[in-house]
Design a protein around this motif. Structure first.
Motif, short mmCIF file in Angstrom:
data_model
loop_
_atom_site.label_atom_id
_atom_site.label_comp_id
_atom_site.label_asym_id
_atom_site.label_seq_id
_atom_site.Cartn_x
_atom_site.Cartn_y
_atom_site.Cartn_z
N MET A 4 -3.97 -89.83 48.58
CA MET A 4 -2.52 -89.99 48.70
C MET A 4 -1.85 -88.62 48.70
N HIS A 5 -0.77 -88.52 49.46
CA HIS A 5 -0.07 -87.26 49.65
C HIS A 5 1.35 -87.43 49.10
N ILE A 6 1.66 -86.73 48.02
CA ILE A 6 2.88 -86.99 47.24
C ILE A 6 3.74 -85.73 47.18
N VAL A 7 5.06 -85.93 47.24
CA VAL A 7 6.01 -84.84 47.03
C VAL A 7 7.02 -85.25 45.98
N MET A 8 7.69 -84.25 45.43
CA MET A 8 8.82 -84.47 44.54
C MET A 8 10.06 -84.00 45.28
N THR A 9 11.04 -84.89 45.43
CA THR A 9 12.28 -84.54 46.11
C THR A 9 13.45 -84.60 45.12
N SER A 10 14.59 -84.14 45.57
CA SER A 10 15.79 -84.21 44.73
C SER A 10 16.17 -85.65 44.43
N ALA A 11 15.68 -86.59 45.26
CA ALA A 11 15.99 -88.01 45.07
C ALA A 11 14.88 -88.76 44.32
N GLY A 12 13.77 -88.09 44.01
CA GLY A 12 12.68 -88.72 43.30
C GLY A 12 11.35 -88.50 44.01
N GLY B 2 8.06 -89.10 46.31
CA GLY B 2 7.90 -89.64 47.66
C GLY B 2 6.46 -89.54 48.14
N ARG B 3 6.12 -90.45 49.05
CA ARG B 3 4.84 -90.39 49.76
C ARG B 3 5.09 -89.82 51.15
N ILE B 4 4.13 -89.02 51.63
CA ILE B 4 4.20 -88.56 53.01
C ILE B 4 3.46 -89.57 53.87
N GLU B 5 4.18 -90.16 54.82
CA GLU B 5 3.58 -91.15 55.69
C GLU B 5 4.36 -91.23 57.00
#
Length: 273
Positions: free
Chosen positions: A1-9, A11-14
């Motif tokens: 799984m490929h995950i990021v942290m954004t200003s909105a919470g 997220g998954r990259i897909e």
């Protein structure tokens, strides 16, 4: 799984986008500390999609305050050869202040009163998912939750002056992490992870974990002989040849450093006064 942290919470990259998730965790570290991996995010509901090309301003450090932040001082054969240092029998380990962590795209200030030799170090960062305490080498890779990119910024003259890596590496912003986390299951071979660095667009470092003196599982096992590694801890695994120290050319205001780790979004850092 490929995950990021954004200003909105989280997220998954897909499908070429960041799918922002409805998840009860403030950041990726909290997921890993609670569950041991990123798998709990696989079924989370998507509340918003951001095209990947537009996502850079939204990205944050996925592990903003590691429980512990470990590093190793000499862990690539190319670096040992370039500096003329002997291959160590034991890893040269240190801890840095977790408060040094910053996110992708951050502007990091040169602490000019303390250093004239601020240096970049492109590194593979490993996020621990399960406790390792006097662990066997075979236990260590399965205990990894994810990898990400790190720029282990170092004040070389502070290192010489104080002989204390913690001081040379703990200035605010000196440990950029991100821009994304790649779960362990997405990594085919821990001994074949590419690591590259550009400064102002110029290639400076280009190697892979195959050149490590202490491969990732062995490095984690050796640390665990002396200190337990806990979920959410981050281990920086060393840097190859090509740093400013090797070139006699250190960072200046206006420089942009780009670290690329295979499978992970690039980590960019701006150097400022």
């Amino acid at each position: 799984m490929h995950i990021v942290m954004t200003s909105a919470g989280l997220g998954r990259i897909e499908d070429g986008a960041v799918a922002v998730l409805d998840a009860p965790y403030p950041d990726a570290a909290a997921v890993i500390e609670a569950t041991g991996s990123l798998d709990a995010l696989a079924g989370a509901r998507v509340v918003r999609r951001i095209p990947l090309d537009d996502a850079a301003p939204e990205l944050r450090a996925p592990v903003p305050r590691p429980r512990a932040l470990w590093g190793v001082g000499l862990n690539y054969h190319s670096k040992a050869e370039r500096t003329g240092r002997p291959i160590p029998d034991e890893p040269v380990l240190y801890l840095a202040a977790p408060a040094s962590v910053c996110g992708p795209g951050a502007g990091v200030r040169i602490p000019a009163a303390q250093t004239a030799e601020m240096d970049y170090e492109a590194e593979i960062a490993v996020v621990i998912g399960r406790t390792l305490d006097r662990a066997a080498e075979r236990e260590c890779w399965p205990a990894v939750a994810a990898v990400t990119a790190a720029n282990d910024l170092t004040a070389r003259d502070v290192m010489r002056r104080t002989a204390a890596p913690v001081l040379a590496k703990s200035f605010p912003g000196f440990t950029p992490l991100g821009a994304s986390l790649l779960g362990r299951d997405g990594i085919a071979d821990p001994d074949a992870i590419g690591v590259r660095c550009r400064v102002g667009g110029e290639p400076r470092q280009d190697s892979s974990s195959a050149d490590m003196i202490f491969p990732i599982p062995e490095l984690l096992a050796r640390i665990s002989r002396y200190a337990a590694l806990r979920p959410g801890d981050v281990v920086l695994t060393g840097t190859p040849a090509g740093t400013g120290q090797d070139r006699g050319d250190f960072l200046r205001p206006g420089d942009t450093v780009r670290v690329e780790i295979d499978g992970v979004l690039p980590l960019t850092t701006r150097i400022r006064t």
